[in-house]
Write a protein that holds these residues in place. Sequence first.
Motif, PDB file in Angstrom:
ATOM      1  N   ASP A 247     -43.673  -4.321   0.195  1.00 49.38           N
ATOM      2  CA  ASP A 247     -44.718  -5.195  -0.331  1.00 49.38           C
ATOM      3  C   ASP A 247     -45.897  -4.350  -0.806  1.00 49.38           C
ATOM      4  OD1 ASP A 247     -43.221  -7.329   0.372  1.00 49.38           O
ATOM      5  OD2 ASP A 247     -44.275  -7.692   2.259  1.00 49.38           O
ATOM      6  N   VAL A 248     -46.615  -4.879  -1.791  1.00 41.22           N
ATOM      7  CA  VAL A 248     -47.754  -4.139  -2.350  1.00 41.22           C
ATOM      8  C   VAL A 248     -48.765  -3.785  -1.261  1.00 41.22           C
ATOM      9  CG1 VAL A 248     -49.678  -4.303  -3.963  1.00 41.22           C
ATOM     10  CG2 VAL A 248     -47.451  -5.196  -4.611  1.00 41.22           C
ATOM     11  N   SER A 249     -48.989  -4.699  -0.321  1.00 41.59           N
ATOM     12  CA  SER A 249     -49.993  -4.451   0.724  1.00 41.59           C
ATOM     13  C   SER A 249     -49.588  -3.286   1.618  1.00 41.59           C
ATOM     14  CB  SER A 249     -50.178  -5.715   1.569  1.00 41.59           C
ATOM     15  OG  SER A 249     -48.938  -6.118   2.091  1.00 41.59           O
ATOM     16  N   ILE A 250     -48.289  -3.086   1.813  1.00 37.83           N
ATOM     17  CA  ILE A 250     -47.813  -1.992   2.671  1.00 37.83           C
ATOM     18  C   ILE A 250     -47.799  -0.671   1.910  1.00 37.83           C
ATOM     19  CG2 ILE A 250     -45.897  -1.229   4.147  1.00 37.83           C
ATOM     20  CD1 ILE A 250     -47.099  -3.783   5.108  1.00 37.83           C
ATOM     21  N   ARG A 251     -47.579  -0.765   0.589  1.00 34.82           N
ATOM     22  CA  ARG A 251     -47.474   0.453  -0.222  1.00 34.82           C
ATOM     23  C   ARG A 251     -48.682   1.354  -0.053  1.00 34.82           C
ATOM     24  NH1 ARG A 251     -45.307  -0.860  -6.257  1.00 34.82           N
ATOM     25  NH2 ARG A 251     -43.291  -1.649  -5.643  1.00 34.82           N
ATOM     26  N   ALA A 252     -49.873   0.744  -0.130  1.00 36.33           N
ATOM     27  CA  ALA A 252     -51.097   1.549  -0.063  1.00 36.33           C
ATOM     28  C   ALA A 252     -51.172   2.299   1.260  1.00 36.33           C
ATOM     29  CB  ALA A 252     -52.316   0.645  -0.242  1.00 36.33           C
ATOM     30  N   GLN A 253     -50.730   1.661   2.348  1.00 34.65           N
ATOM     31  CA  GLN A 253     -50.778   2.324   3.664  1.00 34.65           C
ATOM     32  C   GLN A 253     -49.841   3.528   3.688  1.00 34.65           C
ATOM     33  OE1 GLN A 253     -49.837  -0.593   6.627  1.00 34.65           O
ATOM     34  NE2 GLN A 253     -51.287  -2.068   5.797  1.00 34.65           N
ATOM     35  N   ILE A 254     -48.621   3.351   3.147  1.00 35.03           N
ATOM     36  CA  ILE A 254     -47.643   4.449   3.172  1.00 35.03           C
ATOM     37  C   ILE A 254     -48.131   5.605   2.287  1.00 35.03           C
ATOM     38  CG2 ILE A 254     -45.259   5.094   2.601  1.00 35.03           C
ATOM     39  CD1 ILE A 254     -45.307   3.226   4.941  1.00 35.03           C
ATOM     40  N   LEU A 255     -48.684   5.264   1.110  1.00 39.41           N
ATOM     41  CA  LEU A 255     -49.200   6.318   0.227  1.00 39.41           C
ATOM     42  C   LEU A 255     -50.321   7.084   0.923  1.00 39.41           C
ATOM     43  CD1 LEU A 255     -49.349   4.532  -3.246  1.00 39.41           C
ATOM     44  CD2 LEU A 255     -47.646   6.143  -2.428  1.00 39.41           C
ATOM     45  N   GLN A 256     -51.166   6.347   1.671  1.00 39.73           N
ATOM     46  CA  GLN A 256     -52.265   7.003   2.383  1.00 39.73           C
ATOM     47  C   GLN A 256     -51.728   7.963   3.441  1.00 39.73           C
ATOM     48  OE1 GLN A 256     -55.610   6.517   1.450  1.00 39.73           O
ATOM     49  NE2 GLN A 256     -55.714   8.394   2.667  1.00 39.73           N
ATOM     50  N   VAL A 257     -50.643   7.556   4.109  1.00 39.58           N
ATOM     51  CA  VAL A 257     -50.016   8.444   5.110  1.00 39.58           C
ATOM     52  C   VAL A 257     -49.595   9.750   4.440  1.00 39.58           C
ATOM     53  CG1 VAL A 257     -47.950   8.761   6.540  1.00 39.58           C
ATOM     54  CG2 VAL A 257     -49.243   6.633   6.679  1.00 39.58           C
TER      55      VAL A 257
END
Length: 332
Positions: free
Chosen positions: A197-207
Motif C-alpha cells: 500500500d502507498v502508506s506502507i511504501r514511504a515507511q519501507i523507503l525510509q528504512v
Amino acid sequence: MADTAEILRLEKLQVHYPVQGRLSDHIMGRSIGAVKAVDGIDLTVGRGEIVALVGESGSGKTTVGRVITKLAQPTAGRLLFEEKDMTSVRGISTLRPYRRRVQMIFQDAYQALNPRHTIFDIVAEPLRSLGIANEFGQLAERVNEALAAAGLSPPVDFVNRFPHELSGGQRQRVVIAGALAVKPDLIVADEPVSMLDVSIRAQILQVLVDLRNQRNMALLFITHDLPLAWLIADRIAVLYLGKLVEIGSVDDITFNPKHPYTIALRDATPQIKRDAHRIDVPTVQGEVPSAARVPNGCRFHPRCPLAFDRCRVEEPGAVAVSAQHFSACWLT
Ligand code: SF4
C-alpha cells in the motif's frame, strides 16, 4: 554520502538467452536466435550510493540484479566488486564471502518467505548458511538487531510468529531484515515496495534510506516507477529493452531528461491537479518490441516520435550531456 568510492562496476554486461525452436534444437544444443535480455550495459555504484535502475517490464532490470547477486551468469562482459573480477566466480564455498557482502531483497515477500518457518528462522537462515553465526546467543543478537533495523520493534513480538500472521508491510520488512542480518555492503532491491500500500511504501523507503545513512551501505534500487526513483536515489539509470538509454543524477533525469523514452516516462507520471476531474496523461505509443527480435539501429525507434532515418540503421552510443549525465540518442 560519506564515501563514494566505487563498490560495483558492470562493464559491457550481456545476458543473452538462446532461442531453440524445436525439440531437435534442444537435443543438438542448437539455437535459432537469442533473447537479448541485457545487451552491453556499463554501470557503477559507489559505496553509500543509491542508484535506481528504472525500466518497464521486460527491460532486463531484474536480470541485471540477478547477475550482480550471482543468481544468473552473464553471456559476456564483466562484474567487478571492489575492483575484483567476480564474473566467473562460481561454487557455493567460493561465493560465500561475496554473498556476505552482497544481498538481494526480492519483490514478492509472499514467495520469498517460507510459510513453515518462524520469523526467527527465516532471518537466521543466511547467518547459518553463510557461516556467520551458529550459536543461539549470537544468532538471537543478530536477528533482533536486523528486525529492529528493518522497523519490526520490539523484535520479541515477531520472532516466534509465522509469515501468515503478519501484514504485507511487515512481511516485506522481514525480507529486508533477512538481507540486513549479514550486514552487507551492497543490497540489490528488486521492486521492494511495488506490492505494498502507498502508506506502507514511504515507511519501507525510509528504512532503506536510514540504512544507507547509518551504515554507508550501497543500494541498487530496481523499479518501474520513476517518481519512486526520484524519491530515494542519488542517480537514476534508465533501461530500455536491455540497453541503458540514459543515466544521470536524480535532477538530470527528472528535470532535464534528454532521451525521448525518459521524457515519455516522466510525462506519463500522473499529476493530480486541484479542480481537475480527469487526468490527461501522454503515453508512449505501441508495444515494446520483442527482445528476441530487436530492431536495427536505435531500439526505441519503433516507439520514438522523433525517429529519423539514421536511427533506423545506426545504434546511438552514450552522448555526454554533462560529466555525470549521458543519453543514448542521436538528438542529445
Ligand atoms: Fe528516437 Fe532516434 Fe533518439 Fe532513438 S536515436 S531515441 S529513434 S531520436
